[in-house]
Design a protein around this motif. Structure first.
Motif, PDB file in Angstrom:
ATOM      1  N   ASN A 374       0.829  -1.201   0.000  1.00  0.00           N
ATOM      2  CA  ASN A 374       0.000   0.000   0.000  1.00  0.00           C
ATOM      3  C   ASN A 374       0.869   1.259   0.000  1.00  0.00           C
ATOM      4  OD1 ASN A 374      -2.175   1.941   0.774  1.00  0.00           O
ATOM      5  ND2 ASN A 374      -3.325   0.045   1.052  1.00  0.00           N
ATOM      6  N   ALA A 375       1.904   1.261   0.835  1.00  0.00           N
ATOM      7  CA  ALA A 375       2.786   2.423   0.896  1.00  0.00           C
ATOM      8  C   ALA A 375       3.532   2.617  -0.421  1.00  0.00           C
ATOM      9  CB  ALA A 375       3.772   2.269   2.049  1.00  0.00           C
ATOM     10  N   HIS A 376       3.963   1.526  -1.027  1.00  0.00           N
ATOM     11  CA  HIS A 376       4.697   1.612  -2.292  1.00  0.00           C
ATOM     12  C   HIS A 376       3.821   2.198  -3.393  1.00  0.00           C
ATOM     13  CE1 HIS A 376       7.483   0.463  -5.494  1.00  0.00           C
ATOM     14  NE2 HIS A 376       6.440  -0.042  -6.138  1.00  0.00           N
ATOM     15  N   LEU A 377       2.603   1.689  -3.545  1.00  0.00           N
ATOM     16  CA  LEU A 377       1.707   2.189  -4.587  1.00  0.00           C
ATOM     17  C   LEU A 377       1.244   3.607  -4.281  1.00  0.00           C
ATOM     18  CD1 LEU A 377      -0.471  -0.991  -5.302  1.00  0.00           C
ATOM     19  CD2 LEU A 377       1.477  -0.105  -6.617  1.00  0.00           C
ATOM     20  N   GLY A 378       0.998   3.907  -3.007  1.00  0.00           N
ATOM     21  CA  GLY A 378       0.573   5.248  -2.646  1.00  0.00           C
ATOM     22  C   GLY A 378       1.652   6.281  -2.943  1.00  0.00           C
ATOM     23  N   ASP A 379       2.904   5.952  -2.634  1.00  0.00           N
ATOM     24  CA  ASP A 379       4.006   6.872  -2.929  1.00  0.00           C
ATOM     25  C   ASP A 379       4.207   7.017  -4.431  1.00  0.00           C
ATOM     26  OD1 ASP A 379       4.428   7.305  -0.255  1.00  0.00           O
ATOM     27  OD2 ASP A 379       6.222   6.056  -0.109  1.00  0.00           O
ATOM     28  N   MET A 380       3.948   5.948  -5.179  1.00  0.00           N
ATOM     29  CA  MET A 380       4.081   6.019  -6.633  1.00  0.00           C
ATOM     30  C   MET A 380       3.019   6.936  -7.235  1.00  0.00           C
ATOM     31  SD  MET A 380       3.861   2.884  -9.393  1.00  0.00           S
ATOM     32  CE  MET A 380       2.119   2.584  -9.021  1.00  0.00           C
ATOM     33  N   ILE A 381       1.762   6.759  -6.845  1.00  0.00           N
ATOM     34  CA  ILE A 381       0.674   7.575  -7.387  1.00  0.00           C
ATOM     35  C   ILE A 381       0.845   9.040  -7.009  1.00  0.00           C
ATOM     36  CG2 ILE A 381      -1.818   8.006  -7.259  1.00  0.00           C
ATOM     37  CD1 ILE A 381      -1.150   5.552  -8.873  1.00  0.00           C
ATOM     38  N   SER A 382       1.326   9.294  -5.789  1.00  0.00           N
ATOM     39  CA  SER A 382       1.448  10.669  -5.294  1.00  0.00           C
ATOM     40  C   SER A 382       2.803  11.287  -5.580  1.00  0.00           C
ATOM     41  CB  SER A 382       1.190  10.703  -3.784  1.00  0.00           C
ATOM     42  OG  SER A 382       2.146   9.927  -3.090  1.00  0.00           O
TER      43      SER A 382
END
Length: 522
Positions: A374-382
């Motif tokens: 979740n943190a990896h994808l969230g940092d990628m999108i943001s």
């Protein structure tokens, strides 16, 4: 045809990206013109999501409020989605405030335009660029006015921020890598006649997706994704009947609607230019990259382009840019564009309806429940994963500096406020190597050196922070860092100059007044 006027930078395209770039240049007194074909800002239901890195960047110029205080080890969170699936949480350091902000594209454009005009930028609306050429010394641009007249301007540099159909990209002959469309998408702003019976939000069926922001009291935004193939004619106007029929067919139920105030069609066509720079011409925003608009990343990607390019052009025109600084724009922003192109194509693959994709979606829903994923994808999108050329062995160089609470000259402040003038800042912490202070004197024309105190223990004696908030150099508390800071200052901001008192104990004083080509001394 009117007489030719010369500028430091000509920005073609006055959307949010072009107008933000203009404010960045105007902040440094760079003579700037914006050439925009529209006579006024066009209100359309386009992008409205500002992700964390964009929120943080705009706060560092005062376009959004900066948060003072908070703990470095705490996070704030907002719910989001990945490929239309709920469960993604985007987090940001608590010292930065909210990870997601809502702001319409038109609102941003107006706000940036007001600020650009205040800073002396020339805004020429109703000017459509029809010709562009460049020499070793300048760029010449011809624009056609609404009344049929023509205007010629020259500039030291030109930036195409003129959208997906960029005239600058075409006229400069900048090549790109493209992926043809496979999806037919419709967008409309309408009144729903049965809002309570309409499926809200992201809704998947065997026939595609509907994405409906249901507003029972006014206009609702309706989006449809049809995966059976691209539009036969991308430019055919969308009527209310087509939008209603498509939404109803995909949803599997009647979705009555009326009074369409805006409609359009789009696709998953993808383009990434191979170069963001061709000699004196640069591309930013949709002129450089186009992708499927999932995750609200397109506007943010373009605004980050503007934040990266503006200070580099200004430093170059003021004569205090290190070697290769302008080339670093492509080196830093092209990988960011590629990252968004790749993740939007991956999300589109997950969104394709059908039994063959159902197991993959189920797996991703399961993965989204894992904190690390979740943190990896969230940092990628943001875009919070973005790192610019981190030096080997350095955990901080090339990374974005959080909005540290600081004290300068007995006054509470923070990193964001110190960056409001748009100049690089050398933060000199308690116990800093005295050599760093001596070194700063030679770059007072380009860098604001500020003595600061942190209420929490920090690992650095000094930090050189770029105007866009990324760390250019980090010095330890224990080592002799005079040579290190000199090397970093020379690398980024050229040769030193004789200076007086170079270190302040408070916020930066503002732009320098040394005149250079394309620069208005102020």
């Amino acid at each position: 045809m009117s007489s030719t006027q010369h500028y430091g930078v000509a920005v073609v395209g006055g959307g949010p990206v072009g107008m933000l770039l203009a404010t960045e240049l105007g902040l440094h007194g760079i003579s700037t013109v914006v050439l925009e074909s529209n006579a006024a800002t066009v209100d359309q239901p386009k992008a409205g999501t500002l992700h964390a890195r964009t929120v943080q960047s705009l706060a560092r110029r005062g376009h959004l409020p900066a948060r003072r205080g908070g703990r470095l080890d705490q996070l704030t969170a907002d719910a989001f989605h990945f490929a239309g699936m709920p469960g993604l949480t985007i987090t940001a350091p608590a010292v930065e405030g909210t990870p997601i902000a809502g702001r319409t594209q038109a609102d941003l454009e107006r706000a940036f335009e007001r600020r650009a005009r205040e800073l002396g930028v020339s805004i020429r609306r109703g000017h459509r660029v029809v010709a562009l050429s460049q020499t070793a010394d300048l760029v010449e641009i011809t624009a056609e006015q609404a009344n049929g007249g023509r205007v010629v301007v020259t500039a030291d540099y030109a930036v195409g921020a003129d959208g997906a159909r960029s005239a600058v990209r075409r006229l400069a002959g900048i090549p790109s890598d493209d992926h043809p469309p496979t999806v037919a998408a419709l967008l409309g702003q309408v009144r729903l006649l049965d809002p309570t019976g309409t499926p809200p939000g992201w809704h998947l069926t065997p026939r595609g997706w509907t994405v409906i922001n249901v507003n029972p009291f006014g206009y609702s935004r309706v989006i449809t994704f049809d995966f059976s193939g691209p539009h036969t004619d991308r430019h055919t106007p969308v009527g209310l009947d087509e939008l209603r029929a498509t939404a109803s067919r995909i949803a599997g139920q009647d979705i009555p609607m009326a009074d369409a105030v805006f409609t359009s069609r789009f696709s998953d066509y993808t383009r990434l230019t191979r170069q963001y720079r061709d000699r004196r011409v640069f591309l930013a925003g949709d002129a450089a990259h186009v992708h499927f608009p999932v995750g609200g990343q397109g506007l943010n990607l373009g605004l980050q382009d503007a934040m990266n390019l503006g200070w580099k052009l200004a430093a170059t025109l003021r004569g205090h840019a290190g070697p290769g600084l302008l080339d670093s724009y492509h080196e830093e922003r092209h990988p960011a564009g590629q990252r968004v192109v790749d993740n939007t194509r991956a999300q589109l693959a997950l969104m394709r309806p059908g039994a063959q994709t159902d197991p993959l979606r189920a797996l991703f829903r399961e993965l989204l429940s894992l904190d690390q994923v979740n943190a990896h994808l969230g940092d990628m999108i943001s875009a919070q994963e973005t790192v610019y050329g981190s030096a080997p062995g350095s955990p901080w160089e090339g990374r974005f500096l959080p909005n540290l609470p600081l004290t300068a000259d007995g006054r509470e402040t923070c990193v964001a406020e110190l960056l409001h003038p748009g100049r690089p800042v050398l933060l000199l912490f308690d116990g800093v190597d005295p050599g760093c202070v001596r070194a700063a004197a030679g770059w007072a024309h380009a860098v604001d050196a500020v003595r600061v105190h942190s209420p929490e223990p920090l690992p650095w004696g000094a930090l050189l922070v770029r105007p866009d908030g990324y760390v250019a150099w980090a010095g330890s508390r224990s080592a002799d860092e005079e040579d290190g800071v000199r090397s970093a200052l020379r690398k980024w901001f050229g040769a030193p100059r004789p200076a007086g008192n170079a270190v302040s104990s408070g916020p930066a004083a503002g732009a320098v007044t040394v005149a250079a080509p394309g620069v208005s001394a102020g």
